[in-house]
Design a protein around this motif. Structure first.
Motif, short mmCIF file in Angstrom:
data_model
loop_
_atom_site.label_atom_id
_atom_site.label_comp_id
_atom_site.label_asym_id
_atom_site.label_seq_id
_atom_site.Cartn_x
_atom_site.Cartn_y
_atom_site.Cartn_z
N ALA A 14 0.83 -1.21 0.00
CA ALA A 14 0.00 0.00 0.00
C ALA A 14 0.87 1.26 0.00
CB ALA A 14 -0.93 -0.01 1.21
N LEU A 15 1.92 1.24 0.82
CA LEU A 15 2.82 2.40 0.85
C LEU A 15 3.54 2.60 -0.49
CD1 LEU A 15 4.47 2.23 4.39
CD2 LEU A 15 2.96 4.02 3.50
N VAL A 17 2.31 1.95 -3.44
CA VAL A 17 1.35 2.58 -4.35
C VAL A 17 1.20 4.06 -4.00
CG1 VAL A 17 -1.06 2.63 -5.11
CG2 VAL A 17 0.11 0.44 -4.83
N ILE A 18 1.06 4.37 -2.71
CA ILE A 18 0.91 5.76 -2.27
C ILE A 18 2.15 6.58 -2.63
CG2 ILE A 18 0.76 7.24 -0.23
CD1 ILE A 18 -0.97 4.92 1.03
N LEU A 19 3.32 6.05 -2.29
CA LEU A 19 4.56 6.78 -2.57
C LEU A 19 4.83 6.88 -4.07
CD1 LEU A 19 6.77 5.35 0.31
CD2 LEU A 19 5.88 7.69 0.10
N ALA A 21 2.49 7.02 -6.43
CA ALA A 21 1.58 8.06 -6.94
C ALA A 21 2.06 9.45 -6.56
CB ALA A 21 0.17 7.81 -6.40
N PHE A 22 2.53 9.58 -5.33
CA PHE A 22 3.07 10.87 -4.88
C PHE A 22 4.27 11.28 -5.74
CE2 PHE A 22 6.04 13.19 -2.03
CZ PHE A 22 5.30 14.38 -1.92
N HIS A 25 3.02 12.22 -9.36
CA HIS A 25 2.17 13.41 -9.49
C HIS A 25 2.67 14.60 -8.68
CE1 HIS A 25 -0.68 11.02 -11.74
NE2 HIS A 25 -0.64 10.11 -10.78
N VAL A 43 10.54 2.74 -5.00
CA VAL A 43 9.15 2.27 -5.01
C VAL A 43 9.07 0.87 -5.61
CG1 VAL A 43 6.85 2.66 -6.00
CG2 VAL A 43 8.15 4.59 -5.07
N TYR A 86 14.25 7.22 -0.92
CA TYR A 86 13.24 8.29 -0.89
C TYR A 86 13.83 9.57 -0.31
CZ TYR A 86 10.02 4.31 -1.42
OH TYR A 86 9.39 3.18 -1.85
#
Length: 128
Positions: A14-15, A17-19, A21-22, A25, A43, A86
């Protein structure tokens, strides 16, 4: 232990996908292409290892004590490898110089490699 391994795989997935996308975008306008590519590598490796944790949780051929070791090595590897990437990739956005922690990225990479070797060794070594 299997529930913990599976839950960690879900969290890492989940992280990722979130990271991801961040990064795609929110960071594409503020990071260089090179920094964004590095971030994407973090990622990608995080997602690969999220998936391997999900698989590891369901493998019955490996003894629990060995699963715990493999889980620990993979988890430490993801945290050191991906999360240091990151921080390093977004270094230009903060006042703290994360280049000082750059040495932990290869340590994390070595842990990821060790996790794969342990996984293979333990799988083929088990008797049952």
């Amino acid at each position: 232990m299997n529930k913990t391994i599976f839950s960690t795989g879900i969290l890492f997935g989940a992280l990722a996908v979130i990271l991801g996308a961040f990064g795609a975008h929110g960071l594409k306008e503020v990071l260089s292409e090179e920094a964004l590519a590095s971030y994407t590598t973090g990622v990608t490796y995080q997602m690969y290892h999220a998936l391997v944790l999900l698989i590891l949780s369901g493998v019955t051929k490996i003894q629990e004590k060995n699963k715990k070791l493999i889980y620990g090595v993979f988890t430490a590897g993801v945290l050191l490898f991906s999360f240091s990437i990151y921080l390093l990739a977004t270094n230009s956005l903060t006042s703290f110089d994360f280049k000082a922690i750059g040495f932990i990225t290869p340590v994390g990479g070595l842990l990821l490699i060790a996790g794969w070797i342990l996984l293979g060794f333990r799988y083929y070594k088990e008797k049952y």
